[in-house]
Enzyme design. Sequence first.
Site, mmCIF file in Angstrom:
data_model
loop_
_atom_site.group_PDB
_atom_site.id
_atom_site.type_symbol
_atom_site.label_atom_id
_atom_site.label_comp_id
_atom_site.label_asym_id
_atom_site.label_seq_id
_atom_site.Cartn_x
_atom_site.Cartn_y
_atom_site.Cartn_z
ATOM 1 C CG HIS A 122 -0.335 -0.054 2.542
ATOM 2 N ND1 HIS A 122 0.465 0.941 3.053
ATOM 3 C CD2 HIS A 122 -0.399 -1.006 3.503
ATOM 4 C CE1 HIS A 122 0.848 0.624 4.268
ATOM 5 N NE2 HIS A 122 0.351 -0.570 4.568
ATOM 6 C CB CYS A 139 1.360 -3.647 5.052
ATOM 7 S SG CYS A 139 -0.274 -4.195 5.598
#
Length: 164
Positions: A122, A139
Amino acid sequence: MLNKRTFLAGIALAALSACGRRIKPYYGPQVTRLVIYKEKRRLYILHGAEVIKEYKIGLGGNPVGAKQFVGDGKTPEGSYFIDRRNPNSAYHLSIGISYPNKEDVARAAALGQNPGGDIFIHGQANKHLGLGNDWTAGCIAVTDAEIEEIYAMVPLGVQIDIWP
C-alpha cells in the site's frame, strides 16, 4: 433550478475525473511475478526473469523474521499471490497478499496464536511520511505515486515471493 443541477453535475463529473486520474493505465509487459527482499528493502516487479520495475519499500515495525501471529509487527515470508485490490484504502490504494497460507496457519496454531491477515502492498496516504522506513503493522509500504503504478501494473493472481 437548472443552474443548480448543472453546477452539481459539474462537481460530480470533476470528482469522477479526478478519481480516474489516480490510476493511469499500464501498457508495458505483463507482470508475471513480484519478489521482495526484506533485508534490501526492495520490491521487484518482473516479466519472466526481466525486472520491469524496482521500488524501495518500508516493512512492518519489527522487520526481522517471518510473521507468526497478530501483533508481532513482522512482514510475512514465503510464496503468496495477489488476491484482492482496494481502491478505497486508508493508505491511498492497496493490493492484498494471500497471507496466511496453510503453513502460516499451522505455525501460528502450534504457538496457540492467530496468524493474522490483511497484509497489503500500500501507499502512505501522506500521513505516514517521516515515520522512518518500517512503520507498518506487517504490510509493505511504498509512496502514493508508486502504489498508483503498482496498482495499475499488477493483476490479481500474480505470485509474490517474500524473502528475508
